[in-house]
Write a protein that holds these residues in place. Structure first.
Motif, mmCIF file in Angstrom:
data_model
loop_
_atom_site.group_PDB
_atom_site.id
_atom_site.type_symbol
_atom_site.label_atom_id
_atom_site.label_comp_id
_atom_site.label_asym_id
_atom_site.label_seq_id
_atom_site.Cartn_x
_atom_site.Cartn_y
_atom_site.Cartn_z
ATOM 1 N N ALA A 114 0.847 -1.194 0.000
ATOM 2 C CA ALA A 114 0.000 0.000 0.000
ATOM 3 C C ALA A 114 0.882 1.244 0.000
ATOM 4 O O ALA A 114 1.964 1.248 0.588
ATOM 5 C CB ALA A 114 -0.916 0.002 1.225
ATOM 6 N N SER A 115 0.412 2.285 -0.663
ATOM 7 C CA SER A 115 1.172 3.532 -0.755
ATOM 8 C C SER A 115 0.854 4.440 0.423
ATOM 9 O O SER A 115 -0.309 4.578 0.831
ATOM 10 C CB SER A 115 0.848 4.253 -2.067
ATOM 11 O OG SER A 115 1.236 3.469 -3.173
ATOM 12 N N TRP A 116 1.878 5.083 0.925
ATOM 13 C CA TRP A 116 1.742 6.016 2.044
ATOM 14 C C TRP A 116 0.951 7.240 1.620
ATOM 15 O O TRP A 116 1.094 7.731 0.505
ATOM 16 C CB TRP A 116 3.122 6.431 2.540
ATOM 17 C CG TRP A 116 3.075 7.290 3.760
ATOM 18 C CD1 TRP A 116 3.065 8.657 3.810
ATOM 19 C CD2 TRP A 116 2.996 6.842 5.118
ATOM 20 N NE1 TRP A 116 2.998 9.082 5.110
ATOM 21 C CE2 TRP A 116 2.960 7.992 5.938
ATOM 22 C CE3 TRP A 116 2.966 5.586 5.714
ATOM 23 C CZ2 TRP A 116 2.902 7.914 7.319
ATOM 24 C CZ3 TRP A 116 2.909 5.511 7.085
ATOM 25 C CH2 TRP A 116 2.869 6.659 7.879
ATOM 26 N N SER A 117 0.097 7.709 2.513
ATOM 27 C CA SER A 117 -0.708 8.903 2.219
ATOM 28 C C SER A 117 -0.790 9.787 3.454
ATOM 29 O O SER A 117 -1.288 9.351 4.490
ATOM 30 C CB SER A 117 -2.126 8.497 1.769
ATOM 31 O OG SER A 117 -3.000 9.602 1.819
ATOM 32 N N GLU A 118 -0.294 10.997 3.331
ATOM 33 C CA GLU A 118 -0.362 11.935 4.451
ATOM 34 C C GLU A 118 -1.815 12.257 4.780
ATOM 35 O O GLU A 118 -2.182 12.421 5.945
ATOM 36 C CB GLU A 118 0.394 13.228 4.110
ATOM 37 C CG GLU A 118 0.697 14.110 5.309
ATOM 38 C CD GLU A 118 1.838 13.575 6.169
ATOM 39 O OE1 GLU A 118 2.011 14.078 7.288
ATOM 40 O OE2 GLU A 118 2.540 12.655 5.719
ATOM 41 N N ASP A 119 -2.658 12.317 3.753
ATOM 42 C CA ASP A 119 -4.090 12.570 3.990
ATOM 43 C C ASP A 119 -4.702 11.423 4.779
ATOM 44 O O ASP A 119 -5.586 11.641 5.630
ATOM 45 C CB ASP A 119 -4.832 12.737 2.654
ATOM 46 C CG ASP A 119 -4.506 14.060 1.973
ATOM 47 O OD1 ASP A 119 -4.046 14.989 2.678
ATOM 48 O OD2 ASP A 119 -4.700 14.158 0.753
ATOM 49 N N GLY A 120 -4.256 10.193 4.492
ATOM 50 C CA GLY A 120 -4.754 9.042 5.246
ATOM 51 C C GLY A 120 -4.367 9.123 6.707
ATOM 52 O O GLY A 120 -5.165 8.775 7.594
ATOM 53 N N VAL A 121 -3.158 9.583 6.988
ATOM 54 C CA VAL A 121 -2.711 9.760 8.371
ATOM 55 C C VAL A 121 -3.608 10.785 9.064
ATOM 56 O O VAL A 121 -4.080 10.565 10.197
ATOM 57 C CB VAL A 121 -1.238 10.221 8.413
ATOM 58 C CG1 VAL A 121 -0.820 10.510 9.849
ATOM 59 C CG2 VAL A 121 -0.334 9.164 7.794
ATOM 60 N N LYS A 122 -3.860 11.892 8.405
ATOM 61 C CA LYS A 122 -4.700 12.939 8.988
ATOM 62 C C LYS A 122 -6.115 12.430 9.234
ATOM 63 O O LYS A 122 -6.754 12.783 10.233
ATOM 64 C CB LYS A 122 -4.729 14.155 8.057
ATOM 65 C CG LYS A 122 -3.399 14.882 7.952
ATOM 66 C CD LYS A 122 -3.459 16.006 6.912
ATOM 67 C CE LYS A 122 -2.113 16.703 6.783
ATOM 68 N NZ LYS A 122 -2.114 17.747 5.727
ATOM 69 N N GLY A 123 -6.596 11.591 8.317
ATOM 70 C CA GLY A 123 -7.932 11.028 8.493
ATOM 71 C C GLY A 123 -8.020 10.153 9.733
ATOM 72 O O GLY A 123 -9.019 10.192 10.469
#
Length: 803
Positions: A621-630
């Motif tokens: 899976a690709s890292w996502s800063e938006d996913g972290v914030k979510g």
């Protein structure tokens, strides 16, 4: 109104509480049900953790925490796979002893793991470089040596011209050293070997007794590569010399149109004077020496080779004279270093024959495509043609008949073969376990007495590799020169050290009793804890570490040192975390994410939640800063639920089904590595609380318990703030009632003359009259005219026909 969620304050407080309370200490009460959860211990590099490490650690931490709540005595340990070349290279470059480098790296790793709140039992921490640990690594080696499974022989190795050390095949990429980028060549060295091939059948059979994901089993079976076939002798034309080959397809012998031998085959030197193009063969051999075995056998690569001018072979079944070639895709270390080539029925032989214009003879008919258009790859069905006395036979019958014919004529015999090779066990380096063997001119290789273990790695001022390829220990004459344990005469210690794989091949056993000075672990501890109940690790370790450790364990079982034949009952693997650009994280690509930065900005619980929510656990899976914030926003929503608390230890009527469904879903998903859908179900439940703007204490207690294994710090904080007794890690895992997971109410579409007008919610076991009455009431003025028919399909739809 709740105070703002301050993850720094919350996480530091609870980590200190857990340390003080020894919250995750493993009990020595062997009367309790046990659960042994294991993750691959890391190599403590100077770079520290990367965001790929927390994914498997968090997953098994969730399982371990859940098991404790279910009443199990849980062993969830951590340690350090700390010998190895990177540390030695760093020590050489920076003039720091590898022991100090390792100590510093371990401290950094341990601090990072501690900051993530893992429930490891740190009182069972191990380190492969600790003499009290590698004493038992050496002890196992002596057991192998005495059993005839450790031996020394000349072997070609991958030699890094810069690091001046032997490399494993996986450490060579495109002909250069993976670490330093320097040219890698092949050198013949005297090496210690472990006879893992003796255990090939046992390693295959053991796979039928364990719960491994299928791709792990397939990888191991393919690596072991058991096959049934025949050994066949081809004669060097005009000579007594035989070229023995192994083939799984003796039925295709009549289709053999040429032979291929390894560039290193002794045949070339033996007949050097008769070979007309020896210089071309030698030049090709030199080029082949720069490639790893993997690169040489890669199917997709362009085929290269040189025909031997001056020697030919005779096909034993038809007496035809065929050419002999050398090509780097044939290895001296596999089989006999020679093959017969049947280009009509083998992809690689076909490519080679087409490139060099060699004959192609079809000998198995039955493919949907002609031999001129394609090849028959591993044709297991069909009828033999162009094969003399085999013509008209099926493949299966032809195999039997040709083997019987070969045996009758003394030209060959049936043979079971394995792709698995013996394990090259020694390394010419300093930072590894000393091999406890003394070489005596009179007695040969002699083992140290077990009472002399551990044989300590001596302190040295320089770890510089030697130009002659010997270990740096070879120059330490005071350490090297010793007396023979057998005859008392002069002897020399072995100066090669063990590979990094040695310490990781039995570490799971030491965790069960890590401070034992008299044995690698007590019999009682081993009988209680083994096998490991759940082991998770990377797919890249499936065919090396996993196979090696299974071999050592099975050997120890045969020696009656361990109570079970297989070390791991269950094995799963996780996908990689890629950079935000979808590529593997690396400094050169500039896409590396430091977990320290995420913990600092968003909190450890956010990182843990995100790594479990990022996608299917077994896929990359690709890292996502938006996913972290979510995920941070999700935990903020959990935090704010304390403002919605209402009295009541029970579930509210309208959410009872949802609560039981969520408990069932989370419980099952945690067991099946579906962490992302487990978290999604808890998010859905929280939406219901927000919709009502209320959550009972009973509902809140259950939610916090379910979420705790994922986000342990924030849930312990909220638990305490709510005034619940004790700690979550000491509470019981929530239970559900199966009947209550089924919806009591069903949504029914109400039609008038076949068109949906409204929907109603009714108890699922309602009688027809009650449903019709509810439907009419819901329709109100939408229902006009005279009703001529009322239709109810239970649990699905109401249709009222009116005129």
């Amino acid at each position: 109104m709740a105070k703002p969620y301050n993850h720094h304050e919350v996480e530091q407080r609870w980590q200190a509480v857990w340390d003080e309370e020894h919250a995750f200490r493993t009990s020595d009460d062997y009367s309790r049900p046990k659960y042994y959860a294991l993750v691959e211990f890391p190599y403590p590099s100077g770079q520290g953790l990367h965001v790929g490490h927390p994914r498997p650690y968090t997953a098994l931490d969730i399982v371990a925490r859940k098991r404790r709540m279910q009443g199990y005595n849980v062993l969830y340990p951590m340690g350090w796979d700390a010998f190895g070349l990177p540390t030695e290279n760093y020590a050489i470059k920076n003039h720091i002893h590898p022991k100090i480098v390792t100590k510093n790296n371990v401290e950094r790793f341990k601090g990072q793991l501690h900051a993530l709140g893992y429930s490891f039992d740190w009182e069972r921490e191990i380190n492969t470089t600790d003499p009290e640990y590698y004493k038992w690594t050496q002890w196992i080696f002596l057991k192998l040596f005495k059993a005839g499974l450790a031996y020394k022989t000349e072997m070609p190795i991958n030699w890094c011209t810069s690091c001046k050390v032997g490399l494993a095949n996986e450490e060579v990429v495109n002909g250069v050293c993976e670490r330093c980028g320097a040219e890698v060549v092949r050198r013949v060295k005297s090496q210690w070997m472990l006879k893992i091939t003796e255990y090939a059948d046992k390693l295959l059979q053991g796979l039928d007794t364990v719960d491994y994901i299928e791709r792990v089993k397939v990888s191991q079976k393919n690596w072991i590569g058991k096959s049934q076939g025949a050994e066949v002798d081809f004669t060097i034309t005009g000579k007594e010399e035989k070229l023995r080959i192994y083939t799984t397809r003796p039925d295709t012998l009549f289709g053999a149109t040429y032979m291929v031998v390894s560039p290193e085959h002794p045949l070339i030197e033996k007949y050097r004077d008769e070979i007309q193009n020896y210089d071309a063969l030698a030049a090709y051999r030199e080029q082949a020496a720069k490639k790893s075995d993997f690169e040489r056998t890669e199917l997709a690569k362009d085929k290269t080779g040189v025909q031997i001018d001056g020697l030919t072979a005779t096909n034993p079944v038809n007496g035809r004279e065929i050419p002999i070639w050398i090509s780097d895709y044939v290895l001296m270390t596999y089989g006999t270093g020679a093959i017969m080539a049947v280009p009509a029925h083998d992809d690689r032989d076909w490519d080679f024959a087409k490139k060099f214009g060699l004959p192609i003879i079809e000998v198995v008919a039955g493919s949907p495509v002609s031999v001129q258009e394609a090849v028959y790859t591993d044709v297991e069905t069909g009828t033999l043609v162009n094969s003399d006395f085999l013509d008209g036979l099926s493949v299966a019958d032809a195999k039997k008949k040709i083997i019987a014919w070969l045996e009758e004529k003394g030209l060959g015999s049936s043979k079971t073969n394995f792709k698995l090779r013996d394990w090259v066990f020694s390394r010419q380096r300093y930072w590894g376990e000393p091999i406890p063997i003394v070489k005596c001119e009179k007695c040969g290789f002699v083992p140290l007495d077990e009472s002399e273990l551990p044989l300590m790695l001596p302190e040295v001022e320089s770890y510089e590799p030697t130009d002659n390829g010997e270990s740096p220990l070879a120059s330490m004459t005071e350490w090297v020169n010793t007396t023979c344990p057998c005859c008392g005469g002069p002897g020399k210690r072995e100066t090669d050290t063990m590979p990094q794989w040695a310490g990781s091949s039995w570490y799971f056993l030491r965790y069960t009793d890590p401070k034992n000075e008299k044995a690698l672990a007590s019999k009682e501890a081993l009988e209680y804890w083994m096998p490991v109940d759940w082991y998770n690790g990377g797919m890249e370790h499936t065919t090396l570490h996993l196979l090696y450790s299974r071999f050592w364990h099975r050997f120890l079982y045969d020696q009656k040192e361990v109570p079970c034949a297989e070390p791991y009952q269950k094995r799963t693997s996780h996908g990689m975390i890629l950079g935000s650009n979808g590529e593997k994280m690396s400094k050169s690509r500039g896409n590396v994410v430091n977990p320290d930065d995420i913990v600092r900005e968003y909190g450890a619980d956010t990182l843990r939640t995100y790594e479990m929510f990022i996608g299917a656990f077994d896929l990359s899976a690709s890292w996502s800063e938006d996913g972290v914030k979510g995920c941070r926003r999700f935990l903020e929503r959990v935090w704010k639920l304390q403002d919605m608390l209402v009295e009541g230890d029970e579930y509210s009527d309208d959410l009872e089904t949802k609560m039981h469904q969520t408990i069932k879903k989370v419980s099952g998903d945690f067991e099946n590595l579906k962490f992302n859908t487990a978290i999604a179900s808890m998010m859905s439940l929280i939406n219901e609380f927000y919709r009502k703007n209320a959550v009972t204490k009973g509902e809140y207690r259950t939610l916090l318990t379910l979420l705790n294994p994922v986000a342990p710090h924030v849930t312990e904080e909220l638990w305490q703030t709510a005034g619940f007794d004790g700690r979550i890690y000491q509470t019981a895992w929530p239970s559900y009632v199966e009947e209550k997971t089924v919806e009591n109410m069903v949504e029914i579409g109400v039609q008038v003359n076949g068109k949906i007008r409204v929907t109603i919610s009714v108890p699922k076991d309602s009688e027809k009259d009650a449903v019709i009455a509810a439907a009419k009431e819901a329709l109100g003025d939408k229902l006009t005219g005279n009703i001529v028919k009322e239709i109810y399909v239970p649990g699905r739809i109401v249709n009222i026909v009116a005129k």
